[in-house]
Write a protein that holds these residues in place. Structure first.
Motif, PDB file in Angstrom:
ATOM      1  N   SER A  23      62.854  83.416  33.704  1.00  0.00           N
ATOM      2  CA  SER A  23      64.125  83.685  33.057  1.00  0.00           C
ATOM      3  C   SER A  23      65.125  84.237  34.053  1.00  0.00           C
ATOM      4  O   SER A  23      64.755  84.742  35.114  1.00  0.00           O
ATOM      5  N   CYS A  70      67.904  87.030  34.764  1.00  0.00           N
ATOM      6  CA  CYS A  70      68.317  88.365  34.333  1.00  0.00           C
ATOM      7  C   CYS A  70      69.724  88.624  34.855  1.00  0.00           C
ATOM      8  O   CYS A  70      69.954  88.646  36.059  1.00  0.00           O
ATOM      9  N   LYS A  87      68.900  88.807  29.184  1.00  0.00           N
ATOM     10  CA  LYS A  87      67.976  87.720  29.499  1.00  0.00           C
ATOM     11  C   LYS A  87      68.605  86.380  29.114  1.00  0.00           C
ATOM     12  O   LYS A  87      69.155  86.223  28.032  1.00  0.00           O
ATOM     13  N   SER A  88      68.500  85.420  30.015  1.00  0.00           N
ATOM     14  CA  SER A  88      69.071  84.105  29.784  1.00  0.00           C
ATOM     15  C   SER A  88      68.143  83.049  30.386  1.00  0.00           C
ATOM     16  O   SER A  88      67.206  83.376  31.097  1.00  0.00           O
ATOM     17  N   THR A  89      68.413  81.786  30.107  1.00  0.00           N
ATOM     18  CA  THR A  89      67.631  80.701  30.704  1.00  0.00           C
ATOM     19  C   THR A  89      68.479  80.018  31.769  1.00  0.00           C
ATOM     20  O   THR A  89      69.706  80.008  31.687  1.00  0.00           O
ATOM     21  N   ASP A 139      69.514  94.731  31.499  1.00  0.00           N
ATOM     22  CA  ASP A 139      69.915  93.365  31.839  1.00  0.00           C
ATOM     23  C   ASP A 139      69.842  92.436  30.632  1.00  0.00           C
ATOM     24  O   ASP A 139      69.051  92.641  29.724  1.00  0.00           O
ATOM     25  N   LYS A 152      60.201  89.358  34.121  1.00  0.00           N
ATOM     26  CA  LYS A 152      60.507  90.430  33.174  1.00  0.00           C
ATOM     27  C   LYS A 152      61.820  91.098  33.581  1.00  0.00           C
ATOM     28  O   LYS A 152      61.953  91.577  34.701  1.00  0.00           O
ATOM     29  N   CYS A 153      62.777  91.136  32.672  1.00  0.00           N
ATOM     30  CA  CYS A 153      64.077  91.735  32.970  1.00  0.00           C
ATOM     31  C   CYS A 153      64.052  93.238  32.699  1.00  0.00           C
ATOM     32  O   CYS A 153      63.253  93.723  31.911  1.00  0.00           O
TER      33      CYS A 153
END
Length: 63
Positions: free
Chosen positions: A53, A55, A44-46, A42, A37-38
């Motif tokens: 995920s 951050c 969020k990206s992969t 922040d 959890k970001c």
């Protein structure tokens, strides 16, 4: 000859339908952190090296 066309068409359909086909998975380590959890601030990206995920902290603009 028709059999070759059929095999090629099936191969094309399967390769295009595969998830993540042709995408480059980047690493998260130098710019962000891995978390399930970001934080609110922040982005969020992969990433290929994160389970959930990546951050990425947003840069602060200081004047």
């Amino acid at each position: 000859m028709r059999f070759l066309y059929l095999v090629f068409a099936v191969f094309l359909l399967v390769s295009l339908a595969a998830p993540g086909y042709g995408k480059f998975r980047k690493t998260c380590a130098p710019v962000g952190y891995c978390s399930s959890k970001c934080r609110v601030m922040d982005m969020k990206s992969t990433s290929g090296d994160c389970k959930y995920s990546c951050c990425i902290p947003m840069p602060w603009k200081v004047k």
